[in-house]
Design an enzyme around this catalytic site. Sequence first.
Site, PDB file in Angstrom:
ATOM      1  N   SER A  82      71.420  80.018   6.262  1.00  0.00           N
ATOM      2  CA  SER A  82      70.656  81.118   6.851  1.00  0.00           C
ATOM      3  C   SER A  82      69.883  81.866   5.760  1.00  0.00           C
ATOM      4  CB  SER A  82      71.588  82.024   7.660  1.00  0.00           C
ATOM      5  OG  SER A  82      70.873  82.905   8.473  1.00  0.00           O
ATOM      6  N   ASP A 138      67.619  76.736  17.266  1.00  0.00           N
ATOM      7  CA  ASP A 138      67.491  77.731  16.202  1.00  0.00           C
ATOM      8  C   ASP A 138      66.029  78.153  16.091  1.00  0.00           C
ATOM      9  OD1 ASP A 138      67.451  79.108  13.677  1.00  0.00           O
ATOM     10  OD2 ASP A 138      69.212  77.964  13.048  1.00  0.00           O
ATOM     11  N   HIS A 166      71.533  78.851  16.020  1.00  0.00           N
ATOM     12  CA  HIS A 166      71.802  79.270  14.654  1.00  0.00           C
ATOM     13  C   HIS A 166      73.302  79.522  14.467  1.00  0.00           C
ATOM     14  CE1 HIS A 166      70.217  80.756  10.857  1.00  0.00           C
ATOM     15  NE2 HIS A 166      71.048  81.779  10.926  1.00  0.00           N
TER      16      HIS A 166
END
Length: 323
Positions: A167, A264, A294
Amino acid sequence: MTLAHDPEVLAALLAAPPPPDPTPPPVGDIDTRRRNATMNFDRIAAAYPTVEGVEVDHHELRTDDGARLALRWYRVVAGAGSGAAALYLHGGGMILDLEQTGRGYDAVVRHYVARTGVPMLMVDYRAAPEHPHPTPVEDCYAALRWLHGHAGELGADPDRLAVVGDSAGGGLAAGVALMARDRGGPPLALQLLVYPMLDDRTTEPDPQIPAEGMVWTYDDNITGWGALLGERAGGSDVPASAAPARAADLTRLPPTYLDTGDLDIFRAEIVGHAARLAAAGIPTELHVYPGCPHGFELLAPLAEVSQRAMDNRVRRLSELRRS
């Protein structure tokens, strides 16, 4: 056509308890996001598979501007080590530090180290908005230099170092790789980027991604990039060290592994970045997992697709031991 969730992942999302503040926070509300994230990462820590045989040594890094950053060195207890080592940069949307995320990432990093035998250094880099760009990525680059400089005493090979992140940490890892290239080192053998946050211009909803079950939303993304970059976010003068998708030159970077779920919001920027890396002559491995939002493997670690994703990452990291 709207994409659909993987059934196992969706079941884990639906079973999760509501956050302390269940109403989606507005753009710019960092306090609520931090409260919710703390609960989520504590839940990840409780649910993540436990491992044995990993110890943690604590160190401290003094930055050029005088800050003292905590370092955690995760290593396998038994054996002489692999020689390879990695810097692991945690996620958190550019707005979370280890106070909010640390219990979850302690479990995650122990898992990687136990399965690969590759020791990992995790740094408590300073987060925005209190510390906007370039502080977070400079902290991470300083941690890479610390790892390289202390490799001998840690039992690591300075020529077999990787930078790993997920991330926001994946975006920071990509930024660190660019800085290491442009500043003449330290050399990197691999950058492993797990659904990395690469592009501040990802603000418009993708009609293929359902709003339900979206773990990291467009409002979250606007908030995170705004905290890091302020009024520059989305503009023409954002440096590549902050948003690596902005980099005009991707040559001379280390071999790269990337993955993402197709639900995502980072999917397009990650796939595009992988294509540009490959076009620049960088050995590139990309995985896109259907039905996954995600952070899917953190929230549903026992799902088949999560285990497959972890197996691929572990395989790639383990190759450092044989390089």
